[in-house]
Enzyme design. Structure first.
Site, PDB file in Angstrom:
ATOM      1  N   LYS A   1      -6.240   6.441   1.774  1.00 50.36           N
ATOM      2  CA  LYS A   1      -5.522   7.231   2.507  1.00 50.36           C
ATOM      3  C   LYS A   1      -4.479   7.935   2.078  1.00 50.36           C
ATOM      4  O   LYS A   1      -4.231   9.066   2.859  1.00 50.36           O
ATOM      5  CB  LYS A   1      -5.038   6.190   3.638  1.00 50.36           C
ATOM      6  CG  LYS A   1      -4.325   4.962   3.266  1.00 50.36           C
ATOM      7  CD  LYS A   1      -3.898   3.926   4.446  1.00 50.36           C
ATOM      8  CE  LYS A   1      -3.189   2.713   4.132  1.00 50.36           C
ATOM      9  NZ  LYS A   1      -3.787   1.808   2.917  1.00 50.36           N
TER      10      LYS A   1
ATOM     11  N   ASN B   1       3.062   5.920   6.453  1.00 52.22           N
ATOM     12  CA  ASN B   1       3.057   4.797   5.420  1.00 52.22           C
ATOM     13  C   ASN B   1       3.004   5.454   4.106  1.00 52.22           C
ATOM     14  O   ASN B   1       3.338   4.865   3.138  1.00 52.22           O
ATOM     15  CB  ASN B   1       1.863   4.150   5.754  1.00 52.22           C
ATOM     16  CG  ASN B   1       1.630   2.750   4.840  1.00 52.22           C
ATOM     17  OD1 ASN B   1       2.460   1.916   4.853  1.00 52.22           O
ATOM     18  ND2 ASN B   1       0.681   2.837   4.081  1.00 52.22           N
TER      19      ASN B   1
ATOM     20  N   HIS C   1      -4.978  -7.633   2.367  1.00 50.32           N
ATOM     21  CA  HIS C   1      -3.874  -8.355   3.307  1.00 50.32           C
ATOM     22  C   HIS C   1      -4.543  -9.480   4.112  1.00 50.32           C
ATOM     23  O   HIS C   1      -4.145  -9.802   5.419  1.00 50.32           O
ATOM     24  CB  HIS C   1      -3.516  -7.179   4.362  1.00 50.32           C
ATOM     25  CG  HIS C   1      -3.030  -5.804   3.771  1.00 50.32           C
ATOM     26  ND1 HIS C   1      -1.960  -6.125   2.718  1.00 50.32           N
ATOM     27  CD2 HIS C   1      -3.312  -4.689   3.866  1.00 50.32           C
ATOM     28  CE1 HIS C   1      -1.616  -4.841   2.614  1.00 50.32           C
ATOM     29  NE2 HIS C   1      -2.415  -3.899   3.118  1.00 50.32           N
TER      30      HIS C   1
END
Length: 434
Positions: free
Chosen positions: A112, A135, A180
């Site tokens: 990303k 981010n 995660h």
């Protein structure tokens, strides 16, 4: 009154915005000395604050909470706020309330940041006043500008978790793989978090190679070796190269670009499709791709020393990203030395170990996962190193030709401040004495 939870980079950016716009706010952090404490004091932002163990009284007179993405739903303060029906939002949602220019959102387990940066460079090359943020490292509240014509925003799953309303011009998921999992109760919850970007997108950009999103109704599609007729951009493999097409027109091959690996071809397709949807010139986008050097710490070429190429892939913090790096370099090099390890994620590393046994000549293990990984790697020479300096020295001795890559597949906090620090230390030791 607004409550800012977490005084890191995100919290500081929100506090600055509220202070500038005369919006009353309180800052709270469970740490006695949060990272941005000194800066906040110097800028006189600590009008109302609390540092230390969460206390329910923090929620007195609070109408809304802007939460830092690192604070999990399981935290007491979040659970108390939910019980009191206090709205909890991300800085991304707050940003969306105030900006006037269109936003493009980019998320995914890997790639990303590369897509965000590449699309941003395409927009800038097209003479747009575009801002790359989110981010990727630039807080959105710090990127707000009256002259903006486009915001290109990288979105983590954590940011999406606390976003309820957002108006994106277009959104894309680069890919989804287990990550995660210490934060989510299941992999399906993590997938749902990523998929939520399409709830906020006017136009859905869909990667047909990603099984978790391929069934989404897409406004624009891209793929490698799949449904070419349906795609605005696609790539095909030919003679160990990838050729990139716009509809039926050949644009470039992997020989024309600096970044390596199939995953970067996919990243390029994502950026091209997003840019095309927004109306950027295909010719300008092509030139941008051909000049793109990639991002630091993401299969970043460092140097050639004694006929050995060194790559820094410190951003690799999970198994799939190291698998991606190995496959990318295996297509180019016969001999590969891998520096691996750190704090292992709660995920299945078996496919990575299998690939290492097939394609890696020497594995140098670092960090707290070393003893566990050592038991599972069968085939290549395995060496355990106590430091990055030692790991690099061993890699130089082990390599007669081919490539050395730092692609840890693990978090960095056992030995380093973060993955950036890990990568910089690696590069320093590669380049010293040369």
């Amino acid at each position: 009154m607004k409550l800012i939870l977490g005084l890191g980079v995100t919290g500081l950016s929100v506090a600055r915005f509220f202070n500038k716009n005369n919006i009353s706010f309180r800052i709270a952090d469970s740490r006695q000395e949060p990272p941005m404490l000194k800066i906040s004091k110097n800028e006189n932002l600590l009008h109302d604050f609390y540092f230390g163990e969460w206390n329910v009284s923090l929620l007195d007179d609070i109408s809304e909470i802007i939460i830092s993405p690192g604070i999990a739903e399981s935290e007491l303060i979040v659970r108390w706020a939910r019980k009191k029906n206090i709205s909890i939002i991300s800085d991304i949602e707050l940003f969306g309330r105030y900006v006037k220019a269109p936003m493009i959102g980019i998320t995914g387990s890997n790639g990303k940041s590369t897509v965000t940066q590449l699309l941003g460079e395409m927009a800038l090359a097209s003479s747009l006043k575009a801002y790359i943020c989110g981010n990727i490292g630039n807080p959105v509240m710090e990127s707000m500008n009256d002259d903006a014509e486009l915001y290109i925003v990288e979105l983590s799953s954590y940011q999406l978790d606390y976003t309820n309303h957002l108006d994106l011009y277009a959104g894309v998921i680069t890919n989804i793989s287990p990550d995660h999992l210490d934060r989510y109760s299941s992999y399906s919850d993590y997938i749902s978090s990523k998929l939520s970007i399409y709830n906020y997108s006017k136009f859905n950009i869909v990667n047909l190679n990603e099984s978790e999103v391929s069934e989404i109704i897409g406004d624009n599609l891209f793929s490698i070796e799949q449904s070419e007729s349906r795609c605005d951009f696609f790539a095909s493999e030919k003679d160990d190269l990838y050729e990139v097409f716009h509809q039926d027109k050949l644009l470039m091959s992997s020989n024309d670009i600096s970044v390596v690996g199939k995953h970067n071809i996919e990243n390029i397709l994502a950026a091209l499709t997003l840019g095309y949807r927004f109306g950027l010139s295909v010719d300008v986008m092509k030139e941008t791709v051909m000049g793109f050097k990639g991002l630091v710490h993401r299969l970043e070429f460092v140097s050639t020393i004694n006929q050995v190429d060194f790559y820094n892939d410190s951003k690799s913090t999970n198994a799939i990203s190291t698998i991606t790096a190995i496959n990318a370099l295996d297509a180019k090099y016969a001999n590969l030395v891998l520096i691996l390890g750190g704090i292992a994620k709660k995920e299945d590393y078996s496919e990575l170990f299998k690939l290492i046994s097939q394609k890696v000549k020497t594995v140098i293990l670092i960090g707290e996962s070393s003893s566990d990984f050592c038991r599972h790697i069968d085939g290549p020479r395995v060496v355990v190193s106590e430091s990055m300096k030692e790991a690099v020295e061993i890699s130089k001795e082990a390599s007669e030709s081919g490539a050395v890559v730092l692609s840890p597949g693990c978090a960095s906090f056992d030995m380093f401040d973060n993955f950036n620090n890990r990568g910089e230390v690696f590069k320093h030791h590669v380049l010293e004495d040369n």
